[in-house]
Scaffold this active site. Structure first.
Site, PDB file in Angstrom:
ATOM      1  CB  SER A 145      -0.786  -0.074   1.316  1.00 25.95           C
ATOM      2  OG  SER A 145      -1.567   1.312   1.575  1.00 25.95           O
ATOM      3  CE1 TYR A 160      -3.891  -2.133   5.270  1.00 30.34           C
ATOM      4  CE2 TYR A 160      -3.078   0.024   4.504  1.00 30.34           C
ATOM      5  CZ  TYR A 160      -3.560  -1.379   4.211  1.00 30.34           C
ATOM      6  OH  TYR A 160      -3.981  -1.736   2.965  1.00 30.34           O
TER       7      TYR A 160
HETATM    8  N1  NAP Z   1      -8.780  -1.452  -1.414  1.00 25.88           N
HETATM    9  C1  NAP Z   1      -7.826  -0.414  -1.123  1.00 25.88           C
HETATM   10  O1  NAP Z   1      -8.216   0.762  -1.150  1.00 25.88           O
HETATM   11  C2  NAP Z   1      -6.339  -0.662  -0.656  1.00 25.88           C
HETATM   12  C3  NAP Z   1      -5.296   0.119  -0.893  1.00 25.88           C
HETATM   13  C4  NAP Z   1      -4.067  -0.304  -0.760  1.00 25.88           C
HETATM   14  C5  NAP Z   1      -3.885  -1.794  -0.469  1.00 25.88           C
HETATM   15  N2  NAP Z   1      -4.821  -2.719  -0.165  1.00 25.88           N
HETATM   16  C6  NAP Z   1      -4.297  -3.943  -0.081  1.00 25.88           C
HETATM   17  O2  NAP Z   1      -4.779  -4.708  -1.055  1.00 25.88           O
HETATM   18  C7  NAP Z   1      -5.129  -6.391  -0.244  1.00 25.88           C
HETATM   19  C8  NAP Z   1      -6.573  -6.238  -0.626  1.00 25.88           C
HETATM   20  O3  NAP Z   1      -7.359  -5.316  -0.322  1.00 25.88           O
HETATM   21  P1  NAP Z   1      -9.145  -5.462  -0.516  1.00 25.88           P
HETATM   22  O4  NAP Z   1      -9.397  -4.007  -0.571  1.00 25.88           O
HETATM   23  O5  NAP Z   1      -9.184  -6.304  -1.797  1.00 25.88           O
HETATM   24  O6  NAP Z   1      -9.771  -5.897   0.942  1.00 25.88           O
HETATM   25  P2  NAP Z   1     -10.931  -6.965   0.970  1.00 25.88           P
HETATM   26  O7  NAP Z   1     -11.918  -6.559   0.048  1.00 25.88           O
HETATM   27  O8  NAP Z   1     -11.045  -6.736   2.432  1.00 25.88           O
HETATM   28  O9  NAP Z   1     -10.284  -8.370   0.782  1.00 25.88           O
HETATM   29  C9  NAP Z   1      -9.347  -9.185   1.628  1.00 25.88           C
HETATM   30  C10 NAP Z   1      -9.437 -10.487   1.300  1.00 25.88           C
HETATM   31  O10 NAP Z   1      -8.693 -11.286   2.037  1.00 25.88           O
HETATM   32  C11 NAP Z   1      -9.058 -12.303   2.599  1.00 25.88           C
HETATM   33  N3  NAP Z   1      -8.492 -12.779   3.692  1.00 25.88           N
HETATM   34  C12 NAP Z   1      -8.459 -12.131   4.972  1.00 25.88           C
HETATM   35  N4  NAP Z   1      -7.534 -12.657   5.974  1.00 25.88           N
HETATM   36  C13 NAP Z   1      -7.420 -13.816   5.250  1.00 25.88           C
HETATM   37  C14 NAP Z   1      -6.681 -14.993   5.498  1.00 25.88           C
HETATM   38  N5  NAP Z   1      -5.898 -15.212   6.807  1.00 25.88           N
HETATM   39  N6  NAP Z   1      -6.280 -16.028   4.690  1.00 25.88           N
HETATM   40  C15 NAP Z   1      -7.068 -16.152   3.669  1.00 25.88           C
HETATM   41  N7  NAP Z   1      -7.484 -15.002   3.157  1.00 25.88           N
HETATM   42  C16 NAP Z   1      -7.721 -14.178   3.991  1.00 25.88           C
HETATM   43  C17 NAP Z   1     -10.776 -12.022   2.716  1.00 25.88           C
HETATM   44  O11 NAP Z   1     -11.553 -13.063   2.467  1.00 25.88           O
HETATM   45  P3  NAP Z   1     -11.959 -13.935   3.940  1.00 25.88           P
HETATM   46  O12 NAP Z   1     -12.203 -13.102   4.761  1.00 25.88           O
HETATM   47  O13 NAP Z   1     -13.050 -14.750   3.576  1.00 25.88           O
HETATM   48  O14 NAP Z   1     -10.653 -14.648   4.393  1.00 25.88           O
HETATM   49  C18 NAP Z   1     -10.857 -11.351   1.434  1.00 25.88           C
HETATM   50  O15 NAP Z   1     -11.014 -12.012   0.282  1.00 25.88           O
HETATM   51  C19 NAP Z   1      -5.046  -6.055   1.206  1.00 25.88           C
HETATM   52  O16 NAP Z   1      -3.661  -6.623   1.470  1.00 25.88           O
HETATM   53  C20 NAP Z   1      -5.048  -4.661   1.269  1.00 25.88           C
HETATM   54  O17 NAP Z   1      -4.240  -4.153   2.593  1.00 25.88           O
HETATM   55  C21 NAP Z   1      -6.043  -2.354  -0.599  1.00 25.88           C
END
Ligand code: NAP
Length: 265
Positions: A145, A160
């Site tokens: 991120s 975070y």
């Molecule tokens: N969206 C943004 O604005 C943004 C910006 C910068 C970085 N990121 C990074 O990008 C990545 C994805 O973000 P996102 O926005 O797509 O988040 P999200 O929509 O909350 O998705 C996170 C996913 O991770 C899975 N997960 C969580 N803990 C897990 C575990 N222990 N084992 C396996 N799966 C697990 C969740 O499913 P379950 O709960 O079913 O396991 C879900 O499918 C993250 O690392 C986040 O920090 C996101």
């Protein structure tokens, strides 16, 4: 060689039912790869599988596993090999963010964030890394991120930011160790991105700020040089590049599809 073509490649997207993971899984499938998505909840995986099929006509495999559990990650790898053959690409898109003031941070939550956001990346990189080493080729793409590089103004992001800073250094160290085996390890550092799963969050924040969602999103994007918020395709294009032969000589890098935020941060 078709530089960005993923035909014949296989990819596992951990967190593939999440906002960014699902978008990346769809993008890799559209670029020609066979894809398996994984996360803990079976029902989320089924929903994501159906949405990807509806959006682009591609079938993806799914497998439920907790990436913080080493045995479950080994099972995931074995299941992926059984369904798709040798695996070439691993995307780590799992994790969560819980915002709390540092002075009152619940340390059990801090530890859970380290486990989900950092340790799980190490576990998958260890076991997929062994498989990639056997094959002499592999690509690991970690979702970091902008918060691995720039802190936020105000309180809330101690957990975070620490975990994303750790992902950046894990990426560099793994790149250093795995390069000799033909494995690249890179990270993507998105700014806040308007994935479908973020919409309820935006609606809540917009209501709290007393504005409509469009106005809220414009305000969020206003601070970037590109004057807009990130969209899934901004991240997907970077992931396709890092999964493709076009990036075969790139390793240990963190790429920022962030509208320029890190340039001015
Ligand atoms: N969206 C943004 O604005 C943004 C910006 C910068 C970085 N990121 C990074 O990008 C990545 C994805 O973000 P996102 O926005 O797509 O988040 P999200 O929509 O909350 O998705 C996170 C996913 O991770 C899975 N997960 C969580 N803990 C897990 C575990 N222990 N084992 C396996 N799966 C697990 C969740 O499913 P379950 O709960 O079913 O396991 C879900 O499918 C993250 O690392 C986040 O920090 C996101």
């Amino acid at each position: 060689m078709k530089l960005f073509d993923l035909t014949g490649k296989t990819a596992v997207v951990v967190g593939g039912a999440g906002g960014l993971g699902q978008s990346i899984a769809q993008g890799l499938a559209e670029a020609g790869a066979k894809v398996l998505i994984s996360s803990r909840k079976e029902e989320s995986l089924k929903r994501a599988q159906e949405e990807i099929k509806a959006a682009c006509g591609k079938d993806v495999f799914c497998y439920a596993a907790d990436a913080t559990d080493e045995d479950q990650v080994i099972s995931l790898l074995n299941a992926a090999i059984e369904k798709m053959g040798k695996i070439q690409v691993l995307v780590n898109a799992q994790g969560f963010n819980k915002k709390q003031d540092a002075l009152d941070f619940d340390i059990s939550v801090f530890r859970q964030m380290l486990d989900a956001n950092v340790t799980s990346f190490m576990i998958t990189a260890k076991h997929f890394g062994r498989h990639f080493k056997e094959n002499g080729y592999g690509k690991i793409i970690n979702l970091s991120s902008v918060r691995g590089k720039i802190a936020t103004k105000g309180t809330g992001n101690a957990g975070y930011c620490s975990t994303k800073g750790a992902v950046d250094m894990l990426t560099k160290q793994l790149a250093s160790e795995y390069g000799q085996y033909g494995i690249t390890v890179n990270a993507i550092g998105p700014n806040i991105t308007a994935t479908p799963m973020m919409i309820p969050v935006f609606e809540k924040r917009a209501a709290e700020a007393g504005v409509d969602v469009d106005t809220y999103l414009k305000q969020q994007g206003a601070g970037n040089p590109m004057r807009r918020m990130g969209m899934p395709e901004d991240i997907v294009g970077t992931a396709i590049f890092l999964a493709s032969p076009a990036s075969d000589f790139m390793t240990g890098n963190i790429l920022y599809p962030d509208g320029g935020l890190t340039a001015i941060g």
